[in-house]
Write a protein that holds these residues in place. Structure first.
Motif, PDB file in Angstrom:
ATOM      1  N   MET A 101      45.040 -10.206   8.254  1.00  0.00           N
ATOM      2  CA  MET A 101      44.435  -9.475   7.139  1.00  0.00           C
ATOM      3  C   MET A 101      43.491 -10.384   6.359  1.00  0.00           C
ATOM      4  O   MET A 101      43.877 -11.484   5.984  1.00  0.00           O
ATOM      5  N   PRO A 148      34.471  -6.659   1.643  1.00  0.00           N
ATOM      6  CA  PRO A 148      33.044  -6.418   1.373  1.00  0.00           C
ATOM      7  C   PRO A 148      32.774  -5.007   0.877  1.00  0.00           C
ATOM      8  O   PRO A 148      31.648  -4.703   0.504  1.00  0.00           O
ATOM      9  N   TRP A 149      33.780  -4.109   0.935  1.00  0.00           N
ATOM     10  CA  TRP A 149      33.525  -2.717   0.547  1.00  0.00           C
ATOM     11  C   TRP A 149      34.473  -2.307  -0.571  1.00  0.00           C
ATOM     12  O   TRP A 149      35.354  -1.469  -0.378  1.00  0.00           O
ATOM     13  N   GLU A 191      34.640   1.751  -1.643  1.00  0.00           N
ATOM     14  CA  GLU A 191      34.764   2.924  -0.775  1.00  0.00           C
ATOM     15  C   GLU A 191      36.155   3.531  -0.810  1.00  0.00           C
ATOM     16  O   GLU A 191      36.433   4.492  -0.106  1.00  0.00           O
ATOM     17  N   TRP A 193      41.773  -5.388   8.786  1.00  0.00           N
ATOM     18  CA  TRP A 193      42.122  -6.115  10.001  1.00  0.00           C
ATOM     19  C   TRP A 193      40.858  -6.360  10.821  1.00  0.00           C
ATOM     20  O   TRP A 193      39.920  -5.553  10.776  1.00  0.00           O
ATOM     21  N   ASP A 194      40.892  -7.437  11.589  1.00  0.00           N
ATOM     22  CA  ASP A 194      39.758  -7.750  12.459  1.00  0.00           C
ATOM     23  C   ASP A 194      38.436  -7.614  11.709  1.00  0.00           C
ATOM     24  O   ASP A 194      37.465  -7.047  12.209  1.00  0.00           O
ATOM     25  N   GLU A 195      38.455  -8.054  10.486  1.00  0.00           N
ATOM     26  CA  GLU A 195      37.256  -8.146   9.648  1.00  0.00           C
ATOM     27  C   GLU A 195      36.718  -6.812   9.163  1.00  0.00           C
ATOM     28  O   GLU A 195      36.204  -6.692   8.070  1.00  0.00           O
ATOM     29  N   ASP A 196      36.767  -5.746  10.019  1.00  0.00           N
ATOM     30  CA  ASP A 196      36.097  -4.526   9.562  1.00  0.00           C
ATOM     31  C   ASP A 196      36.925  -3.252   9.719  1.00  0.00           C
ATOM     32  O   ASP A 196      36.463  -2.164   9.437  1.00  0.00           O
ATOM     33  N   ARG A 199      39.675  -1.029   8.283  1.00  0.00           N
ATOM     34  CA  ARG A 199      40.429  -0.982   7.028  1.00  0.00           C
ATOM     35  C   ARG A 199      41.033   0.408   6.814  1.00  0.00           C
ATOM     36  O   ARG A 199      40.612   1.394   7.392  1.00  0.00           O
ATOM     37  N   LEU A 229      41.873   3.495   4.510  1.00  0.00           N
ATOM     38  CA  LEU A 229      41.392   4.194   3.330  1.00  0.00           C
ATOM     39  C   LEU A 229      42.572   4.856   2.617  1.00  0.00           C
ATOM     40  O   LEU A 229      43.591   5.155   3.229  1.00  0.00           O
ATOM     41  N   ALA A 240      88.033  35.057  42.720  1.00  0.00           N
ATOM     42  CA  ALA A 240      86.609  34.734  42.505  1.00  0.00           C
ATOM     43  C   ALA A 240      85.889  35.867  41.778  1.00  0.00           C
ATOM     44  O   ALA A 240      86.350  37.002  41.756  1.00  0.00           O
ATOM     45  N   ALA A 241      84.755  35.509  41.183  1.00  0.00           N
ATOM     46  CA  ALA A 241      83.977  36.486  40.418  1.00  0.00           C
ATOM     47  C   ALA A 241      83.599  37.657  41.313  1.00  0.00           C
ATOM     48  O   ALA A 241      83.265  37.478  42.479  1.00  0.00           O
TER      49      ALA A 241
END
Lengths: 488, 302
Positions: free
Chosen positions: B1, B6-7, B10, B17-20, B22, B24, B132-133
């Motif tokens: 994490m 950068p946002w 929003e 994760w993995d930089e971009d 995310r 919401l 028997a049946a």
């Protein structure tokens, strides 16, 4: 941490167009997260204006008048369309369908499901835009609203104003009229399941059953709520068909489309002052009329989107503007993406989806017609005894036992007589004649004996025949297997 | 994490994760959240109100819950309603079954089909274990769906069999128990031939003589067919009480049926005992009639 990640990271290149994008630029819009192109500025109050599609919509909507009228049609002294669940009979004019024939309903459903798919593949959400009861009822409800409250700007103002006697004076009669339509809708629906005139009579003597009362009230409340209050939110948020049909559209489907090449760059027309250069603008004057008339509040200029029910009202609006500014019509028009890409649309019969859909529709229609034509007034079922499957009799023959069920689908009492055909030496014991009242099932036991020497296989086909003594033209046959032990 | 966001505007939760990639934060509507929490409160209520905790105390009593409600009790109450309804609805038919004779019941088609319909469970509980049946029969136990009856196939005879039970009885090695091995072989051949309709053939004349000498005809009749149904098999038909296999037939002749010596069954003897159901069946006076009609309807009643 990042070192570890680099071990399994494929140098960051995923093949995506986003690979080249700077991190800070990857905001939601740029990375393609769907920003829902729906109207979020409160209730949509669409402007109404005349036009081709407006008139067409009224014509298609009038189809629903049938809902209110049909329960009162009579046929041979009974209600022409009556789905009598209590007596398990479905009367469709001269035709009476019993639960045994209800499989044909599957064909009806298949036919219309494929009709929906085929029409959507060819011309978009025709059902949504012109025929859907929700669209039609909302259309009528908002038309009434306009009569009481005026143009959209007035309505918005009234909605935001404080509650007052004046406001109630406008709102209450509108609600009353809505409630009346909602009631008539649910009443008419229920009138298909019980006698319509009787339902009226029992309304005034307050003798509705709890089922009738509940269904009518709930359905009326739902009609009022969905068509009056929820409106376009139903199409956008609730209706599964909206999304399903969205998926049925392809590049060859004609839908209301904004001609981007012709319209952009959009801008207001200005008188060019001497000495100034005229700006190079497209035909769209950005008047927003197409948005104002849209019943779901979408902007068609963003392209085809799930909020669009393809009702064509934006085409009417844009054409009227084009006429005013003396430009050719059709800046918004029914067109396919393929056309805009410069391809010619193949004829309908050369499109695979149309062919497949039509083939399935024809199949359903043929099976349905076959079912209706061969619908027999008698239905015969023979259930083979499971224990014992066969019995060795003292005279060396083998005996099998069946339970015979005869369904009388006619309106007369039936005297069913059973006979059996099979290998030589076959004898059978059954009740002489079974009396079956109309719409009822008569059951009896059938014992069939065949000498062992005449049985070659362990399964021998035999035919059970039933005919009506009262009406010799009514008969039914049932082919079944006579089971015998393996020969040693 | 990543810690760098950068946002910030929003509406993401700050989990990136993995930089971009995310998360919401789009909360559900208030009404939805309120009903979600109301669900938690209801759990507490349910736990206290109903028998929820699967523990027993030293007395073996389970935790009952504040309501004292149990599913079995509710089922029993519902079942009682259904049973009372049935009893009331079919009271007149049950009364008729109790007062009429089986022969008269057979003459009333409606009552007959009622007796048949209400017998299936009873037959499954008390009879099908051996027969028997559907009366299909089992090895050693007679088929009830055929038309061969040792003790009579009329409905009142079937009723008598049900009431008193039946005990099969066939002496070993003939009535006097004195047939030699060769004589047994001969009479076995004769009996097999009888069933095939070849009883008069010269090839089995020796066996025929044994049949008379061993007094077999006393029960099975002079022609191999009993004069009256009294437990002896009809040897001229194609239904066999035990087996159509020649060795099995020979075994029956050699060791008999239910043959006892010093109070014990001898080795190899066949057992054929139908218990008396007068004491075994609940509500026997009606249920035996019901079952007699049912057995008669299985396919071979006379």
């Amino acid at each position: 941490m990042s070192d570890k990640k680099d071990l399994y990271r494929d140098n960051g290149q995923t093949g995506s167009v986003l690979d080249e994008m700077a991190l800070d630029n990857k905001n939601l819009q740029n990375i393609g997260v769907e920003i829902l192109p729906v109207h979020t500025g409160g209730k949509v109050h669409a402007k109404r204006m005349p036009g081709k599609f407006r008139s067409f919509k009224w014509i298609t909507a009038s189809f629903w008048i049938a809902l209110f009228v049909f329960p009162y049609l009579r046929w041979d002294g009974h209600q022409a369309l009556l789905f009598d669940l209590g007596n398990r009979q479905f009367h469709i004019f001269g035709l009476t369908i019993l639960p045994q024939d209800i499989w044909m309903l599957a064909m009806v459903l298949l036919f219309f499901a494929l009709l929906l798919a085929a029409s959507t593949a060819v011309a978009g959400r025709l059902w949504c835009g012109y025929f859907c009861f929700h669209t039609v009822w909302t259309d009528v409800f908002t038309w009434i609203e306009e009569k009481f409250e005026g143009q959209p700007n007035k309505r918005t103002k009234l909605d935001s104003s404080k509650m007052s006697l004046e406001k109630l004076k406008i709102k209450l009669p509108k609600f009353a009229l809505w409630a009346f339509i909602a009631f008539m809708t649910s009443f008419s629906f229920v009138a298909y399941f019980t006698d319509a005139f009787d339902l009226w009579a029992r309304l005034f003597s307050l003798e509705w059953s709890s089922t009738e009362t509940t269904v009518i009230l709930v359905l009326a409340a739902a009609t009022f709520f969905f068509a009056g209050i929820l409106r376009e939110q139903t199409c956008i948020g609730f209706c599964p068909y909206a999304r399903i049909q969205g998926a049925m559209i392809d590049t060859q489907t004609v839908v209301p489309t904004y001609d981007v090449d012709r319209g952009e760059p959009r801008g207001r027309m200005k008188r060019v002052k001497p000495g100034e250069e005229a700006p190079d603008l497209g035909d769209c004057i950005d008047c927003n009329l197409c948005v104002a008339v849209c019943p779901t509040g979408v902007d068609i200029r963003h392209g085809q989107q799930f909020g669009c029910i393809t009702c064509g009202l934006c085409i009417d609006a844009c054409d009227s503007v084009m006429d005013k500014i003396k430009k050719p019509r059709g800046l918004i028009r029914y067109a396919s993406l393929a056309e805009f890409a410069g391809q010619k649309l193949p004829p309908l019969f050369k499109r695979p989806r149309v062919i497949v859909y039509t083939a399935i529709m024809s199949f359903a229609a043929i099976v349905m017609v076959y079912g209706l034509l061969t619908m027999s007034p008698i239905d015969l079922k023979a259930l083979h005894e499971r224990s014992p499957l066969f019995v060795q009799m003292s005279d060396g023959s083998i005996q099998n036992k069946w339970t015979i069920k005869v369904v009388n689908k006619s309106n007369e009492v039936m005297l069913a007589k059973i006979s059996v055909e099979g290998p030589e030496g076959l004898t059978f014991i059954a009740d002489k004649e079974i009396t079956v009242p109309p719409g009822n099932v008569g059951a009896t036991t059938l014992l069939v004996k065949i000498p062992k020497k005449n049985l070659v296989e362990t399964n021998t086909p035999i035919t059970i025949l039933v005919n009506d003594v009262n009406n010799p033209t009514i008969k039914a046959t049932y082919t079944t297997s006579f089971i015998s032990p393996k020969k040693r | 994490m990543a810690h760098h966001n950068p946002w910030p505007d929003e509406g993401n939760t700050g989990h990136i994760w993995d930089e971009d990639i995310r998360e919401l934060d789009n909360p559900p509507p208030l009404w939805w959240m309120l009903s979600f929490y109301a669900g938690f409160i209801m759990i507490v209520f349910y736990t206290l109100y109903y028998p929820t905790i699967p523990l027993t105390d030293e007395m073996g009593e389970y935790t009952q819950g504040m309501a004292g409600w149990t599913a079995v009790e509710e089922y029993n109450e519902d079942y009682k309603i259904l049973r009372d309804w049935r009893v009331a609805k079919f009271a007149d038919k049950e009364e008729k079954l109790a007062s009429m004779t089986v022969a008269d019941i057979m003459k009333d088609p409606e009552l007959k089909s009622y007796a048949v319909a209400t017998s299936k469970v009873l037959f499954g509980d008390y009879c099908a274990g051996c027969h028997a049946a559907g009366g299909a029969g089992n090895p050693g136990f007679p088929v009830l769906a055929d038309d061969d009856w040792l003790w009579g196939g009329k409905v009142n005879q079937i009723e008598a069999t049900l009431i008193n039970g039946r005990i099969g009885n066939m002496p070993a090695k003939g009535m006097m128990g004195n047939l030699s091995d060769q004589e047994i072989e001969d009479v076995t051949d004769y009996v097999v031939a009888l069933s095939e309709g070849k009883g008069g053939d010269a090839a089995v004349a020796a066996g025929k003589a044994v049949f008379a000498k061993g007094m077999c005809l006393a029960c099975h009749g002079p022609a191999g067919k009993p004069l009256a149904p009294a437990g002896a098999a009809n040897l001229t038909d194609q239904v066999w009480r035990f087996s159509s296999d020649r060795d099995a037939i020979k075994k029956v002749i050699t060791y008999g049926v239910n043959v006892k010596k010093n109070g014990e069954y001898i080795e190899g003897t066949r057992n054929a005992i139908m218990p008396a159901f007068n004491e075994r069946l609940p509500n026997a006076d009606v249920n035996i009639k019901r079952l007699a009609v049912y057995v008669h309807s299985l396919g071979g009643g006379q």
